[in-house]
Design a protein around this motif. Structure first.
Motif, PDB file in Angstrom:
ATOM      1  N   ASN A  80       1.145  -1.045   0.159  1.00 56.11           N
ATOM      2  CA  ASN A  80       0.294   0.026   0.047  1.00 56.11           C
ATOM      3  C   ASN A  80       0.739   1.228   0.113  1.00 56.11           C
ATOM      4  OD1 ASN A  80      -2.418  -2.044   0.156  1.00 56.11           O
ATOM      5  ND2 ASN A  80      -3.250   0.010   1.382  1.00 56.11           N
ATOM      6  N   TYR A 124     -10.689   5.409   0.865  1.00 56.55           N
ATOM      7  CA  TYR A 124     -10.125   4.509   0.629  1.00 56.55           C
ATOM      8  C   TYR A 124      -8.747   5.155   1.986  1.00 56.55           C
ATOM      9  CZ  TYR A 124      -4.521   3.319   0.449  1.00 56.55           C
ATOM     10  OH  TYR A 124      -3.351   2.855   1.118  1.00 56.55           O
ATOM     11  N   ASN A 252      -5.195  -0.949  -4.105  1.00 57.55           N
ATOM     12  CA  ASN A 252      -4.631  -0.453  -2.064  1.00 57.55           C
ATOM     13  C   ASN A 252      -5.758  -0.849  -1.064  1.00 57.55           C
ATOM     14  OD1 ASN A 252      -2.908   0.036  -3.261  1.00 57.55           O
ATOM     15  ND2 ASN A 252      -2.322   2.573  -2.641  1.00 57.55           N
ATOM     16  N   VAL A 283       0.962   4.824   4.760  1.00 54.33           N
ATOM     17  CA  VAL A 283       0.266   4.463   3.849  1.00 54.33           C
ATOM     18  C   VAL A 283      -1.251   5.614   3.803  1.00 54.33           C
ATOM     19  CG1 VAL A 283      -1.911   3.222   4.193  1.00 54.33           C
ATOM     20  CG2 VAL A 283       0.443   2.007   4.172  1.00 54.33           C
TER      21      VAL A 283
END
Length: 328
Positions: A80, A124, A252, A283
């Motif tokens: 990621n 996300y 991801n 990340v």
């Protein structure tokens, strides 16, 4: 050279080639499927992610079953991090190849649609925040079964909103039997190639005597995104810039949820909270900069060459922090 090491290196090279071949067969079917279902490019990227995230999901499942969860955790975090600068960079240079102005190299921005931010990136970032909330605070530190189920629910919510939001009326497309067979073969080659890329890497790590977590962070994770890199190049060259660029966020998201699930089911403790927190921080940091560049970049809703360099610089900083602080 050790015969076993040579064998797994050859398996690794063959697997990468298979993944490359498979990814080349997905660009046109992706576009057709998106048109038929009336999906936006960002929503279409969520479907490709089920294939491109398969190495992380498969590796983490195998790691959990075999009691090697450190490899899976390193793979989850590492993939990621490295994937964002890698995929955006590949998509950017593929866009230069696709540009009508061939003489003006490296000056054409990678233009994408606002949906890349609203459909993919914001969900996300929320999922990263949820992962941090479930695994870092001391009272419930580590990956536990309840965390895995919550992350699984989060993934299906993400997938549903990607499909439903901005869905348009589908258009009729013609599918040839040969085209469908080739597309299925491409998906299988991508999944199998990706899986054996990771498997071979794990064997190489074992032979070389490298720590499992370090191997997961830097070797397994890096090579597991190779198929996605090939797919991104193919999709971007076909002109689907939003789908190519958002594929990394879709991938991801699947990794952070679906690949998180098997590790959580076996109650994986976080023994080195500093290492875990630093990796999760990067990340999130790359995801935040990705979002900021889409919305505030110049021109808007695009990535310029300077912004691509910034994303790569963040990854270099991550490596320096890991080498000179965390791993030391």
């Amino acid at each position: 050279m050790n015969i076993n090491l040579l064998f797994w290196i050859l398996i690794l090279l063959a697997s990468i080639w298979a993944a490359h071949w498979g990814s080349d067969k997905l660009a046109e079917p992706l576009n057709k499927l998106r048109q038929q279902w009336g999906l936006t490019e960002a929503a279409g990227a969520a479907f490709v992610a089920l294939a491109t995230a398969s190495p992380e999901i498969g590796t983490n499942t195998a790691s959990a079953i075999q009691g090697l969860s450190d490899i899976g955790l390193g793979n989850l975090l590492g993939s990621n991090i490295v994937s964002v600068p890698a995929i955006v960079t590949v998509a950017y240079f593929a866009a230069q190849k696709n540009s009508q102005n061939k003489s003006d190299n490296f000056s054409q921005p990678l233009k994408i649609k606002l949906e890349a931010l609203t459909v993919q990136t914001i969900p996300y970032l929320l999922i990263i925040g949820l992962a941090a909330l479930l695994t870092i605070p001391k009272p419930w530190r580590g990956l536990q079964p309840i965390d895995g189920w919550l992350m699984l629910v989060a993934y299906f919510i993400y997938l549903a909103q990607a499909i439903i939001r901005n869905q348009q009326k589908g258009t009729k497309v013609n599918w040839k039997t040969e085209e469908i067979i080739v597309a299925i073969a491409g998906i299988l080659a991508l999944i199998i190639g990706a899986y054996f890329t990771v498997t071979a890497t794990e064997k190489i790590v074992s032979i070389l005597g490298i720590a499992k977590l370090v191997g997961g962070l830097f070797i397994t994770s890096t090579l597991s995104i190779v198929p996605e890199v090939f797919a991104t190049w193919s999709v971007a060259k076909s002109g689907q810039f939003t789908a190519a660029t958002t594929s990394v966020i879709a991938d991801n998201t699947a990794t952070m949820t679906l690949a998180f699930f098997p590790l959580a089911l076996v109650n994986l403790p976080v023994e080195n909270i500093k290492l875990y927190s630093v990796n999760l921080f990067f990340v999130a940091l790359l995801g935040i900069f990705y979002s900021l560049f889409i919305y505030f970049g110049k021109p808007k809703y695009s990535f310029s060459f300077k912004e691509v360099l910034v994303l790569n610089s963040i990854y270099v900083i991550y490596l320096l922090v890991m080498i000179f602080d965390i791993l030391r």
